[in-house]
Motif scaffolding. Sequence first.
Motif, PDB file in Angstrom:
ATOM      1  N   LEU A   1       0.800  -1.220   0.000  1.00 11.44           N
ATOM      2  CA  LEU A   1       0.000   0.000   0.000  1.00 11.44           C
ATOM      3  C   LEU A   1       0.835   1.275   0.000  1.00 11.44           C
ATOM      4  O   LEU A   1       0.290   2.370   0.024  1.00 11.44           O
ATOM      5  CB  LEU A   1      -0.948   0.013   1.205  1.00 11.44           C
ATOM      6  CG  LEU A   1      -2.017  -1.066   1.191  1.00 11.44           C
ATOM      7  CD1 LEU A   1      -2.813  -1.039   2.486  1.00 11.44           C
ATOM      8  CD2 LEU A   1      -2.944  -0.875  -0.006  1.00 11.44           C
ATOM      9  N   GLY A   2       2.133   1.147  -0.041  1.00 15.14           N
ATOM     10  CA  GLY A   2       2.982   2.333  -0.110  1.00 15.14           C
ATOM     11  C   GLY A   2       3.241   2.969   1.232  1.00 15.14           C
ATOM     12  O   GLY A   2       3.418   4.179   1.327  1.00 15.14           O
ATOM     13  N   GLY A   3       3.274   2.168   2.287  1.00 15.25           N
ATOM     14  CA  GLY A   3       3.598   2.691   3.609  1.00 15.25           C
ATOM     15  C   GLY A   3       5.059   3.107   3.663  1.00 15.25           C
ATOM     16  O   GLY A   3       5.798   2.990   2.687  1.00 15.25           O
ATOM     17  N   SER A   4       5.483   3.575   4.811  1.00 16.85           N
ATOM     18  CA  SER A   4       6.849   4.061   4.963  1.00 16.85           C
ATOM     19  C   SER A   4       7.860   2.950   4.669  1.00 16.85           C
ATOM     20  O   SER A   4       7.872   1.916   5.330  1.00 16.85           O
ATOM     21  CB  SER A   4       7.082   4.568   6.384  1.00 16.85           C
ATOM     22  OG  SER A   4       8.447   4.892   6.555  1.00 16.85           O
TER      23      SER A   4
ATOM     24  N   ALA B   1      -4.656   3.147   6.295  1.00 13.81           N
ATOM     25  CA  ALA B   1      -4.819   4.577   6.029  1.00 13.81           C
ATOM     26  C   ALA B   1      -3.707   5.133   5.145  1.00 13.81           C
ATOM     27  O   ALA B   1      -3.848   6.202   4.564  1.00 13.81           O
ATOM     28  CB  ALA B   1      -4.879   5.355   7.334  1.00 13.81           C
ATOM     29  N   THR B   2      -2.601   4.419   5.049  1.00 14.08           N
ATOM     30  CA  THR B   2      -1.475   4.874   4.232  1.00 14.08           C
ATOM     31  C   THR B   2      -1.511   4.146   2.898  1.00 14.08           C
ATOM     32  O   THR B   2      -1.219   2.959   2.826  1.00 14.08           O
ATOM     33  CB  THR B   2      -0.144   4.590   4.941  1.00 14.08           C
ATOM     34  OG1 THR B   2      -0.164   5.199   6.225  1.00 14.08           O
ATOM     35  CG2 THR B   2       1.024   5.122   4.152  1.00 14.08           C
ATOM     36  N   ASN B   3      -1.913   4.866   1.857  1.00 11.86           N
ATOM     37  CA  ASN B   3      -1.968   4.288   0.524  1.00 11.86           C
ATOM     38  C   ASN B   3      -1.808   5.413  -0.488  1.00 11.86           C
ATOM     39  O   ASN B   3      -1.839   6.592  -0.122  1.00 11.86           O
ATOM     40  CB  ASN B   3      -3.266   3.505   0.325  1.00 11.86           C
ATOM     41  CG  ASN B   3      -4.496   4.366   0.513  1.00 11.86           C
ATOM     42  OD1 ASN B   3      -4.726   5.288  -0.261  1.00 11.86           O
ATOM     43  ND2 ASN B   3      -5.287   4.080   1.546  1.00 11.86           N
ATOM     44  N   PRO B   4      -1.601   5.099  -1.761  1.00 10.31           N
ATOM     45  CA  PRO B   4      -1.382   6.163  -2.747  1.00 10.31           C
ATOM     46  C   PRO B   4      -2.499   7.211  -2.783  1.00 10.31           C
ATOM     47  O   PRO B   4      -2.230   8.399  -2.936  1.00 10.31           O
ATOM     48  CB  PRO B   4      -1.287   5.403  -4.072  1.00 10.31           C
ATOM     49  CG  PRO B   4      -0.778   4.054  -3.683  1.00 10.31           C
ATOM     50  CD  PRO B   4      -1.416   3.777  -2.348  1.00 10.31           C
ATOM     51  N   TYR B   5      -3.735   6.792  -2.620  1.00 10.99           N
ATOM     52  CA  TYR B   5      -4.842   7.750  -2.643  1.00 10.99           C
ATOM     53  C   TYR B   5      -4.733   8.741  -1.491  1.00 10.99           C
ATOM     54  O   TYR B   5      -4.794   9.956  -1.690  1.00 10.99           O
ATOM     55  CB  TYR B   5      -6.186   7.017  -2.595  1.00 10.99           C
ATOM     56  CG  TYR B   5      -7.345   7.961  -2.380  1.00 10.99           C
ATOM     57  CD1 TYR B   5      -7.770   8.801  -3.408  1.00 10.99           C
ATOM     58  CD2 TYR B   5      -7.976   8.042  -1.146  1.00 10.99           C
ATOM     59  CE1 TYR B   5      -8.813   9.697  -3.200  1.00 10.99           C
ATOM     60  CE2 TYR B   5      -9.019   8.927  -0.934  1.00 10.99           C
ATOM     61  CZ  TYR B   5      -9.430   9.748  -1.971  1.00 10.99           C
ATOM     62  OH  TYR B   5     -10.447  10.640  -1.774  1.00 10.99           O
ATOM     63  N   THR B   6      -4.561   8.240  -0.271  1.00 12.57           N
ATOM     64  CA  THR B   6      -4.481   9.156   0.874  1.00 12.57           C
ATOM     65  C   THR B   6      -3.194   9.965   0.853  1.00 12.57           C
ATOM     66  O   THR B   6      -3.176  11.102   1.318  1.00 12.57           O
ATOM     67  CB  THR B   6      -4.603   8.409   2.218  1.00 12.57           C
ATOM     68  OG1 THR B   6      -3.571   7.429   2.307  1.00 12.57           O
ATOM     69  CG2 THR B   6      -5.964   7.775   2.384  1.00 12.57           C
ATOM     70  N   ASN B   7      -2.126   9.404   0.300  1.00 10.75           N
ATOM     71  CA  ASN B   7      -0.883  10.170   0.185  1.00 10.75           C
ATOM     72  C   ASN B   7      -1.088  11.401  -0.697  1.00 10.75           C
ATOM     73  O   ASN B   7      -0.590  12.482  -0.400  1.00 10.75           O
ATOM     74  CB  ASN B   7       0.244   9.309  -0.374  1.00 10.75           C
ATOM     75  CG  ASN B   7       0.722   8.268   0.620  1.00 10.75           C
ATOM     76  OD1 ASN B   7       0.461   8.353   1.808  1.00 10.75           O
ATOM     77  ND2 ASN B   7       1.417   7.264   0.118  1.00 10.75           N
ATOM     78  N   LEU B   8      -1.818  11.251  -1.806  1.00  6.14           N
ATOM     79  CA  LEU B   8      -2.119  12.393  -2.677  1.00  6.14           C
ATOM     80  C   LEU B   8      -3.157  13.318  -2.052  1.00  6.14           C
ATOM     81  O   LEU B   8      -3.034  14.538  -2.097  1.00  6.14           O
ATOM     82  CB  LEU B   8      -2.615  11.911  -4.040  1.00  6.14           C
ATOM     83  CG  LEU B   8      -1.560  11.319  -4.955  1.00  6.14           C
ATOM     84  CD1 LEU B   8      -2.202  10.716  -6.195  1.00  6.14           C
ATOM     85  CD2 LEU B   8      -0.553  12.379  -5.345  1.00  6.14           C
TER      86      LEU B   8
END
Length: 100
Positions: A20-23, A41-48
């Motif tokens: 999911l693209g976490g740290s 909660a940490t994923n590309p959508y929420t990162n953007l």
Amino acid sequence: MPRGRRFFQGGFKVLANSVLGGSPYATEREVMDKDWGQILATNPYTNLRDADYSAESTLESARNTDQAWQQTWDDLNHNVHGKLVDLNHDQDQADGGEHR
């Protein structure tokens, strides 16, 4: 929770964090200590969605980028100049110390 189940669930948390693209800098222990809500909660959508798009952030990013490029340029110049000096010295040694 039994040790085996905790280990199994921890492995899935580490996998989910990676997918999911976490740290990428989080240790396995740090990821395993998070609850599932934090992992998901940490994923590309929420990162953007949650990124800082303010003018101040943009200017800071530009300054950091400029500084990184300047440091890269300085490193390249130093290394290339040093190599050229070494090559000239080696050539002088091969020519018996004579300068052209």
